[in-house]
Design a protein around this motif. Structure first.
Motif, short mmCIF file in Angstrom:
data_model
loop_
_atom_site.label_atom_id
_atom_site.label_comp_id
_atom_site.label_asym_id
_atom_site.label_seq_id
_atom_site.Cartn_x
_atom_site.Cartn_y
_atom_site.Cartn_z
N GLY A 203 82.42 22.21 74.49
CA GLY A 203 81.64 21.77 73.40
C GLY A 203 81.99 20.26 73.24
N GLU A 204 80.82 19.40 72.73
CA GLU A 204 80.78 18.24 72.60
C GLU A 204 81.82 17.50 72.21
N ALA A 205 82.42 17.91 70.86
CA ALA A 205 83.39 17.40 70.08
C ALA A 205 84.73 17.36 70.93
N GLN A 206 84.94 18.57 71.70
CA GLN A 206 86.10 18.60 72.47
C GLN A 206 86.18 17.65 73.75
N ALA A 207 84.96 17.63 74.32
CA ALA A 207 84.62 16.94 75.39
C ALA A 207 84.79 15.18 75.30
N LYS A 208 84.38 14.86 73.92
CA LYS A 208 84.55 13.60 73.52
C LYS A 208 85.93 13.06 73.48
N ARG A 217 86.26 13.30 82.94
CA ARG A 217 85.21 12.73 83.23
C ARG A 217 83.88 13.56 82.82
N PRO A 218 83.09 13.09 81.87
CA PRO A 218 82.00 13.91 81.39
C PRO A 218 80.86 13.33 82.45
N VAL A 219 79.79 14.50 82.90
CA VAL A 219 79.02 13.98 83.88
C VAL A 219 77.72 14.49 83.29
N ARG A 225 68.04 17.17 76.14
CA ARG A 225 68.28 15.84 75.62
C ARG A 225 69.72 15.70 75.47
N ARG A 226 70.09 14.34 75.35
CA ARG A 226 71.44 14.06 75.05
C ARG A 226 72.06 14.23 73.94
N GLY A 227 73.21 14.46 73.95
CA GLY A 227 73.93 14.85 72.60
C GLY A 227 74.16 13.91 71.74
N GLU A 232 75.92 8.51 75.95
CA GLU A 232 76.05 7.88 77.14
C GLU A 232 75.90 9.07 78.28
N VAL A 233 76.05 10.43 78.02
CA VAL A 233 76.17 11.24 78.96
C VAL A 233 74.65 11.87 79.02
N PRO A 234 74.27 11.83 80.38
CA PRO A 234 73.06 12.48 80.55
C PRO A 234 72.64 13.94 80.58
N SER A 235 71.81 14.44 80.19
CA SER A 235 71.31 15.68 80.03
C SER A 235 71.01 16.30 81.39
N PHE A 236 71.36 17.69 81.55
CA PHE A 236 71.08 18.28 82.80
C PHE A 236 69.60 18.20 83.45
N ALA A 237 68.64 18.09 82.45
CA ALA A 237 67.17 17.90 82.72
C ALA A 237 67.04 16.62 83.03
N GLU A 238 67.62 15.49 82.57
CA GLU A 238 67.73 14.08 83.19
C GLU A 238 67.90 14.14 84.61
N ALA A 239 69.10 14.85 84.93
CA ALA A 239 69.65 14.73 86.28
C ALA A 239 68.84 15.53 87.35
#
Length: 321
Positions: A203-208, A217-219, A225-227, A232-239
């Motif tokens: 989850g985003e909070a724990q990841a941060k 390292r978040p990728v 869309r981004r969280g 600063e972390v790209p979405s899988f769709a962007e990638a």
């Protein structure tokens, strides 16, 4: 999933005090069973909701962790309890994935459960241990293809959103990565921090928190869309991997045959708690999107999700560990 608080719930489901007292209340104890070990997103969500339900329902609401069997142990314990509204379970995506993975479950996700309401959903961030020599998703895919089967990803269990996200990524990228199951999100986070696994979804909070400490390292983050917490972390769709779109979703269930008036009473308290600005803000900070559904919407969601994840489990060849 966007927040939906229904006006009908706000206006019509809060029962008069006298009727509430006949169903629940009186300072008795209600259990919310979390079918995972402490420390994960499902556990955190339950512990934020519990004291508010205590106040609104005039109950002593406690959270009980019962890990094991890819959430089956805790879910069965809740569904086999007396149908009096005093035992609930906070389920996640495994509730609708497990029926596709197990030839025989000790309960039926539709027949044996009374849906109370969906609570919240959350996107998942892919985190790498710093020892993994990849700075972005493209480099990670290239590395995994160069080292087939040598990279690993940890999860909270075979049917959880973090496991499904890993399988979606594996299939979309055409890579071989080893799955390592744990009994809950907290254990999986400890494994990535120590380097026991190469990557996890979280989850985003724990990841941060983990990223800011330098332990991971978040990728990328699941979905289009981004969280909010980690823009600063790209979405899988962007990638280039829009197929990796799974989110975890949590909801409260009760045993079948729980009186409909009791289910509606708990749902009304849940909706009222989720409208409280303090809780809403806290959940947003944790990376959750509030869902706040009716029991009927929850039942419809379950009916739609079961065939969807059955198709993925079959195509990915996911088996219980």
């Amino acid at each position: 999933m966007q927040r939906r608080i229904l006006a009908a719930a706000a206006a019509g489901l809060l029962l008069p005090r006298g009727l509430r007292a006949q169903a629940l209340g009186g300072g008795r104890t209600m259990r919310i069973i979390v079918p995972y070990s402490p420390g994960g997103a499902t556990d955190a969500l339950s512990r934020f909701l519990a004291p508010r339900l205590s106040r609104l329902l005039d109950l002593n609401v406690v959270v009980e962790n019962r890990a094991g069997g890819n959430s089956i142990v805790g879910t069965e314990a809740a569904l086999r309890a007396a149908p009096d509204g005093l035992t609930l379970a906070m389920i996640d995506l495994a509730f609708v994935v497990n029926p596709a993975m197990y030839a025989s479950l000790p309960y039926d996700a539709q027949r044996d459960a009374a849906p109370v309401g969906l609570v919240a959903s959350a996107a998942q961030v892919l985190l790498l241990h710093p020892s993994v020599p990849a700075r972005n998703l493209g480099e990670l895919v290239a590395l995994a293809k160069a080292r087939p089967g040598q990279l690993s990803f940890g999860s909270a269990g075979a049917g959880t959103a973090v496991r499904i996200a890993g399988e979606q990524f594996r299939m979309a990228a055409g890579i071989e990565i080893l799955h390592v199951p744990y009994r809950g999100g907290g254990e999986a986070q400890a494994a990535i921090a120590s380097g026991d696994v190469s990557m996890i979804f979280s989850g985003e909070a724990q990841a941060k928190v983990m990223a800011e400490s330098g332990r991971v390292r978040p990728v990328a983050i699941t979905g289009p869309r981004r969280g909010r917490r980690m823009p600063e972390v790209p979405s899988f769709a962007e990638a280039g991997f829009p197929e990796v779109d799974v989110v975890t979703i949590n909801g409260l269930i009760a045993p079948a045959r729980t009186p409909p008036a009791v289910v509606q009473q708990i749902n009304a308290a849940m909706l009222q708690a989720l409208r409280e600005p303090e809780l809403e803000q806290r959940l947003l900070e944790l990376g959750f999107e509030i869902v706040a559904s009716t029991p009927e919407e929850f039942a419809g969601w379950t009916a739609q999700q079961l065939p969807k994840w059955e198709a993925l489990v079959r195509s990915a060849g996911i088996r219980p560990e």
